[in-house]
Design an enzyme around this catalytic site. Structure first.
Site, short mmCIF file in Angstrom:
data_model
loop_
_atom_site.label_atom_id
_atom_site.label_comp_id
_atom_site.label_asym_id
_atom_site.label_seq_id
_atom_site.Cartn_x
_atom_site.Cartn_y
_atom_site.Cartn_z
CG HIS A 148 -3.19 -0.58 -6.69
ND1 HIS A 148 -3.63 0.06 -5.57
CD2 HIS A 148 -3.10 -1.90 -6.34
CE1 HIS A 148 -3.83 -0.80 -4.60
NE2 HIS A 148 -3.51 -2.00 -5.05
NE ARG A 197 -4.43 -1.02 0.29
CZ ARG A 197 -4.76 -2.03 -0.47
NH1 ARG A 197 -3.90 -2.46 -1.40
NH2 ARG A 197 -5.92 -2.63 -0.34
CD GLU A 222 -2.97 3.28 -5.22
OE1 GLU A 222 -4.08 2.72 -5.39
OE2 GLU A 222 -1.96 2.64 -4.89
#
Length: 311
Positions: A277, A230, A259
């Site tokens: 991602h 993360r 993000e």
């Protein structure tokens, strides 16, 4: 009557089709949609379908008095208040195991792309610069001292792949595991003992910015950081400063603090590889994840044991 479900973000077509086949689905992809869904059906909604990087905002959960289950399409559950879920008796599920291989594959792929300059090499060819001269030399991947922060399912998968490259592996975890790798109690100690630091730990309040300026300094100007966990685990400001000042050799990142917004500074460094991602983004794994989300929801509404409960 079919149970009513609030979907908090876009999901794969297969998962959305499965939800629509089984439930009455209300979309809440943005604030306006969420307000409309809550006004229309908040009292009746019994389940939430969401992604790991979205979770369920506290104000949305509070507006759902009949909420019974939060089904996460992903492994991370840091965006869900688990203590509040336990207090209310709300079940929480995720999709572990099925994405382990893909995330581990991408972590190693990012390392290879960074060390062997695959992105720069591709650009060198596409921009027609090869006739004018060769690309500069990259760095060897095999035999590196690799540290893994978080030796869970994914971290262990990464370690086993790196073993095939002759890597010398060390790790940092909440507690030692029965593995043939050197254990370090802190990320700082791990960074000081490796050339490659791969972040594979779960996100939580305790792990926020666990990769800080001190850890990056210990990794050093020849060290590289790979993050497939993360974005919150890495202090991005400290990372940018270390790259800018030459105090870190490079970074390969699949996740970011805010993000889908990525700092422009990171995009400017030639020794940084960036992906959106996408660690679990293969057709096979996303189908398996969708199947598991639906299996958890089906089990819940059938009164059966949940396949992969978190809470």
């Amino acid at each position: 009557m079919r149970p009513e479900v609030l979907q908090l973000c876009p999901l794969t077509p297969a998962l959305e089709a499965g939800l629509a086949d089984r439930f009455t689905v209300h979309r809440g992809f943005d604030d306006a949609q969420r307000r409309a869904a809550l006004d229309e059906a908040g009292e009746r909604i019994r389940a939430v379908a969401t992604a790991g990087n979205v979770g369920i905002p506290a104000e949305v959960a509070a507006a759902l008095p009949g909420l019974e289950i939060v089904a996460i399409n992903g492994v991370g559950y840091d965006k869900v208040d688990l203590a509040e879920a336990r207090r209310r008796g709300v079940r929480v599920t995720n999709t572990p195991d099925v994405l382990t291989d893909d995330v581990a594959d991408l972590a190693v792929g990012l390392l290879i792309a960074l060390k062997r300059q695959l992105v720069l090499g591709d650009r060198h060819v596409r921009e027609g610069r090869w006739p004018a001269g060769d690309l500069g030399l990259g760095r060897k991947v095999a035999g590196r001292r690799c540290g893994i922060l978080g030796l869970g399912r994914i971290g262990l998968g990464i370690a086993r792949r790196l073993e095939a490259f002759g890597a010398i592996i060390a790790y940092c975890n909440r507690s030692p595991r029965d593995v043939p790798y050197a254990y370090h109690a802190t990320p700082l100690a791990l960074a000081g003992d490796c050339e490659v630091l791969v972040v594979a730990a779960a996100a939580s309040a305790e792990t926020r910015h666990i990769i800080d300026a001190a850890v990056l300094a210990a990794l050093g100007p020849d060290g590289v950081l790979v993050n497939v966990a993360r974005g919150s685990l890495v202090d991005e400001a400290a990372l940018i400063a270390a790259l800018r000042d030459g105090r870190l050799g490079g970074a390969a990142l699949d996740v970011f603090e805010n993000e889908p917004h990525v700092p422009e500074a990171l995009m400017a460094f030639p020794n940084v590889v960036l992906t959106p991602h996408m660690a679990s983004a293969t057709r096979e794994t996303r189908q398996a994840m969708a199947d598991l989300v639906l299996a958890n929801l089906d089990a819940h509404f059938a009164g059966a044991p949940l396949p992969t409960p978190v809470v």
